[in-house]
Design an enzyme around this catalytic site. Structure first.
Site, PDB file in Angstrom:
ATOM      1  N   CYS A   2       0.859  -1.173   0.000  1.00 41.41           N
ATOM      2  CA  CYS A   2       0.000   0.000   0.000  1.00 41.41           C
ATOM      3  C   CYS A   2       0.906   1.236   0.000  1.00 41.41           C
ATOM      4  O   CYS A   2       1.781   1.338   0.842  1.00 41.41           O
ATOM      5  CB  CYS A   2      -0.899  -0.066   1.217  1.00 41.41           C
ATOM      6  N   GLU A 106      -5.601   2.786  -4.263  1.00 42.95           N
ATOM      7  CA  GLU A 106      -4.949   1.971  -5.278  1.00 42.95           C
ATOM      8  C   GLU A 106      -5.334   2.498  -6.648  1.00 42.95           C
ATOM      9  O   GLU A 106      -6.364   3.169  -6.798  1.00 42.95           O
ATOM     10  CB  GLU A 106      -5.343   0.499  -5.160  1.00 42.95           C
TER      11      GLU A 106
END
Length: 236
Positions: A2, A106
């Site tokens: 992430c 994302e």
């Protein structure tokens, strides 16, 4: 993955949510576009076993490292290797933390090459806790608290956004994660599918791609162009 996330709650709110004392000093400010090496809140245990809210820099620096140059490449630790990695294993065994977040971002590559950002966040507005590990790096007499977020294979619909996701810890797993030791398999297990079903996946503005941008508007849902609707529908 992430590589960006949001954390907007105050030190007081986080201390209450995580039942921890606050050692952040001046507190923590909202950051809707956290990037590698940024200072952000985390929850860890003191040597006496009490929870404390601290500020750490995202990107773990092992205590034996001579420089901080590689920190930006160590923002994530893979759950599959964290227990055996020279850089991460000591922290996994003894220095685990919770990383509070509102959600994470994302990017999905759309037809034509355009990259569309998505924001994953609890639909009910509750806090997320990423599984993290921390270390203290000493340089010129100064102690720097640093951390990494653990990632694991994405589960369910999240796998349509990216093949990895943060290791998310429901509230009932916070205590076991923070406590030293524990059974590795249980510690690193992904959350149950029914818990993950409570996450909303929303398209957001490409503005989040610039680390200089900040503010709650980065997490707001945007409407995709007509030619992108088919792609969105296949995702979610």
């Amino acid at each position: 993955m992430c590589g960006r996330y949001a954390t907007s709650r105050s030190a007081g709110d986080l201390s209450a949510l995580f039942e921890s004392s606050d050692e952040t000093g001046a507190g923590v400010g909202p950051d809707f576009n956290v990037a590698p090496t940024d200072p952000v809140p985390l929850v860890r245990l003191t040597p006496e076993g009490h929870r404390v809210l601290s500020v750490g820099r995202w990107g773990l620096i092992p205590h034996w490292s001579r420089t901080a140059a590689g920190a930006a490449r160590m923002i994530n630790a893979r759950a599959e290797t964290v227990a055996t990695s020279r850089a991460y294993a000591p922290s996994f065994a003894r220095r685990r933390c919770l990383v509070p977040a509102d959600g994470w971002y994302e990017w999905v590559r759309e037809p034509g090459g355009r990259r569309q950002p998505y924001y994953m966040t609890p639909a009910d507005g509750s806090v997320l806790a990423f599984a993290g590990i921390w270390s203290v790096w000493e340089s010129a007499g100064h102690d720097l608290l640093t951390f990494s977020v653990l990632t694991t294979a994405a589960v369910g619909e999240l796998a349509e956004v990216h093949d990895r996701m943060p290791l998310l810890l429901p509230g009932e797993r916070w205590a076991s994660w923070l406590a030293p030791g524990g059974e590795t398999g249980a510690l690193l297990a992904p959350p149950a599918p029914e818990w993950l079903a409570g996450l909303e996946v929303r398209p957001v503005s490409p503005a989040v791609g610039d680390v200089r941008n900040d503010g709650p508007e980065l997490t707001a849902r945007v409407s995709l162009r007509r030619e992108e609707i088919g792609s969105e529908m296949t995702l979610f």
